[in-house]
Motif scaffolding. Structure first.
Motif, PDB file in Angstrom:
ATOM      1  N   TYR A  36       0.855  -1.181   0.000  1.00 39.19           N
ATOM      2  CA  TYR A  36       0.000   0.000   0.000  1.00 39.19           C
ATOM      3  C   TYR A  36       0.897   1.240   0.000  1.00 39.19           C
ATOM      4  O   TYR A  36       1.982   1.239   0.591  1.00 39.19           O
ATOM      5  CB  TYR A  36      -0.883   0.046   1.243  1.00 39.19           C
ATOM      6  CG  TYR A  36      -2.076  -0.891   1.203  1.00 39.19           C
ATOM      7  CD1 TYR A  36      -1.974  -2.198   1.670  1.00 39.19           C
ATOM      8  CD2 TYR A  36      -3.310  -0.456   0.720  1.00 39.19           C
ATOM      9  CE1 TYR A  36      -3.069  -3.057   1.646  1.00 39.19           C
ATOM     10  CE2 TYR A  36      -4.412  -1.306   0.690  1.00 39.19           C
ATOM     11  CZ  TYR A  36      -4.283  -2.593   1.145  1.00 39.19           C
ATOM     12  OH  TYR A  36      -5.368  -3.440   1.122  1.00 39.19           O
ATOM     13  N   GLN A  38       0.888   5.496   0.822  1.00 34.71           N
ATOM     14  CA  GLN A  38       0.154   6.572   1.498  1.00 34.71           C
ATOM     15  C   GLN A  38       0.869   7.893   1.227  1.00 34.71           C
ATOM     16  O   GLN A  38       1.998   8.100   1.691  1.00 34.71           O
ATOM     17  CB  GLN A  38       0.051   6.316   3.003  1.00 34.71           C
ATOM     18  CG  GLN A  38      -0.824   7.321   3.728  1.00 34.71           C
ATOM     19  CD  GLN A  38      -1.041   6.950   5.192  1.00 34.71           C
ATOM     20  OE1 GLN A  38      -0.175   6.380   5.835  1.00 34.71           O
ATOM     21  NE2 GLN A  38      -2.226   7.273   5.715  1.00 34.71           N
ATOM     22  N   ASN A  41      -1.067  13.150   4.201  1.00 38.39           N
ATOM     23  CA  ASN A  41      -2.434  13.549   4.571  1.00 38.39           C
ATOM     24  C   ASN A  41      -3.508  12.837   3.758  1.00 38.39           C
ATOM     25  O   ASN A  41      -4.577  13.391   3.503  1.00 38.39           O
ATOM     26  CB  ASN A  41      -2.597  15.067   4.437  1.00 38.39           C
ATOM     27  CG  ASN A  41      -1.635  15.824   5.332  1.00 38.39           C
ATOM     28  OD1 ASN A  41      -1.521  15.520   6.521  1.00 38.39           O
ATOM     29  ND2 ASN A  41      -0.907  16.765   4.772  1.00 38.39           N
ATOM     30  N   GLN A  42      -3.213  11.614   3.328  1.00 34.87           N
ATOM     31  CA  GLN A  42      -4.198  10.838   2.588  1.00 34.87           C
ATOM     32  C   GLN A  42      -4.346   9.446   3.176  1.00 34.87           C
ATOM     33  O   GLN A  42      -3.586   9.052   4.060  1.00 34.87           O
ATOM     34  CB  GLN A  42      -3.805  10.748   1.108  1.00 34.87           C
ATOM     35  CG  GLN A  42      -3.831  12.080   0.386  1.00 34.87           C
ATOM     36  CD  GLN A  42      -3.630  11.923  -1.113  1.00 34.87           C
ATOM     37  OE1 GLN A  42      -3.927  10.870  -1.690  1.00 34.87           O
ATOM     38  NE2 GLN A  42      -3.129  12.966  -1.750  1.00 34.87           N
ATOM     39  N   GLY A  43      -5.344   8.702   2.692  1.00 36.76           N
ATOM     40  CA  GLY A  43      -5.520   7.324   3.104  1.00 36.76           C
ATOM     41  C   GLY A  43      -4.571   6.402   2.358  1.00 36.76           C
ATOM     42  O   GLY A  43      -3.685   6.854   1.624  1.00 36.76           O
ATOM     43  N   LEU A  44      -4.758   5.106   2.542  1.00 39.62           N
ATOM     44  CA  LEU A  44      -3.896   4.124   1.883  1.00 39.62           C
ATOM     45  C   LEU A  44      -4.483   3.737   0.531  1.00 39.62           C
ATOM     46  O   LEU A  44      -5.685   3.522   0.402  1.00 39.62           O
ATOM     47  CB  LEU A  44      -3.770   2.862   2.747  1.00 39.62           C
ATOM     48  CG  LEU A  44      -2.696   2.868   3.823  1.00 39.62           C
ATOM     49  CD1 LEU A  44      -3.031   3.853   4.919  1.00 39.62           C
ATOM     50  CD2 LEU A  44      -2.510   1.468   4.382  1.00 39.62           C
ATOM     51  N   GLU A  88       4.863   7.242   1.835  1.00 36.21           N
ATOM     52  CA  GLU A  88       5.101   6.152   2.773  1.00 36.21           C
ATOM     53  C   GLU A  88       4.565   4.877   2.143  1.00 36.21           C
ATOM     54  O   GLU A  88       3.457   4.864   1.588  1.00 36.21           O
ATOM     55  CB  GLU A  88       4.358   6.415   4.098  1.00 36.21           C
ATOM     56  CG  GLU A  88       4.698   5.460   5.213  1.00 36.21           C
ATOM     57  CD  GLU A  88       5.937   5.869   5.999  1.00 36.21           C
ATOM     58  OE1 GLU A  88       6.304   7.061   5.958  1.00 36.21           O
ATOM     59  OE2 GLU A  88       6.539   4.996   6.647  1.00 36.21           O
TER      60      GLU A  88
END
Lengths: 116, 113
Positions: A36, A38, A41-44, A88
């Motif tokens: 995944y 990321q 400041n966002q989701g996966l 990330e």
């Protein structure tokens, strides 16, 4: 239960250089494997997955990962990175069956930073 | 529609407030998940719902109360939170519990003052 080890917490590279993010896992049962990504400041977002079949899986944006059962690894690679790949990256496993069905086990994450 | 939506995007609440986080998906998925993510850490599983029934509770404090009113909607009710509960709360869904990958929403950034 399952566990995931991402050996590098930070990987800095220059733009257009190749990169490898390492992931090893431990499990007593067969697993599905995922990467995944990321962004800040966002989701996966799911980058790629190994469920069965070919051990080499590819994403639409040039990443690839190879499942190596003997080494219990699922390393992520890209031959030439872009600044936009800065993010990330989380490796994750999920058991195919058993009492932990439904749980995703994440590694601690690797921060990839691409410099111009 | 292949996305999971979460509202609000940001939430600031005091320790005596009651608030709710909302998650919605229209992919026909029958498993939905709540995760908590602290800065620079991986997501930690909190709850799993399978066919609108609570399947997994990872020993989460009772100040967090999940609810699944229907197959498309998942709520997380918050009450008497502590500052250490400040985090990014992520919702995810999958076709069935344990089946293939989970699709994540963008998250709600919660700050408890």
């Amino acid at each position: 239960a399952q566990s995931v080890t991402q050996l590098d917490s930070q990987v800095p590279v220059f733009e257009e250089a190749p990169v490898e993010l390492r992931c090893n896992y431990s499990s007593s049962v067969s697993v599905y494997l995922f990467w995944y990504v990321q962004y800040p400041n966002q989701g996966l977002q799911l980058l790629l997955k190994y469920l069965s079949g070919s051990t080499l899986v590819e994403s639409i944006n040039g990443f690839e990962a190879e499942f190596n059962k003997s080494q219990t690894s699922f390393h992520l690679r890209k031959p030439s990175v872009h600044i936009s790949d800065t993010a990330e990256y989380f490796c994750a496993v999920s058991a195919v069956r058993g009492s932990t069905l439904g749980r995703l086990y994440f590694g601690r994450g690797t921060q990839l930073t691409v410099w111009p | 529609d292949t996305e999971v939506t979460q509202t609000p995007k940001h939430l600031v609440m005091g320790m005596t407030n009651k608030k709710s986080l909302k998650c919605e998906q229209h992919m026909g998925h029958r498993a939905m998940y709540w995760y908590k993510q602290k800065a620079k850490k991986p997501p930690e599983l909190m709850f799993v719902y399978s066919y609108e029934k609570l399947s997994i509770n990872e020993s989460v404090p009772s100040r967090f109360s999940p609810e699944c009113p229907n197959s498309s909607l998942l709520n997380l009710h918050l009450h008497a939170l502590q500052p250490e509960d400040s985090a990014l709360y992520l919702c995810a869904s999958s076709p069935r519990q344990g089946m293939v990958e989970q699709y994540f929403g963008p998250g709600t950034r919660l700050t408890v003052t």
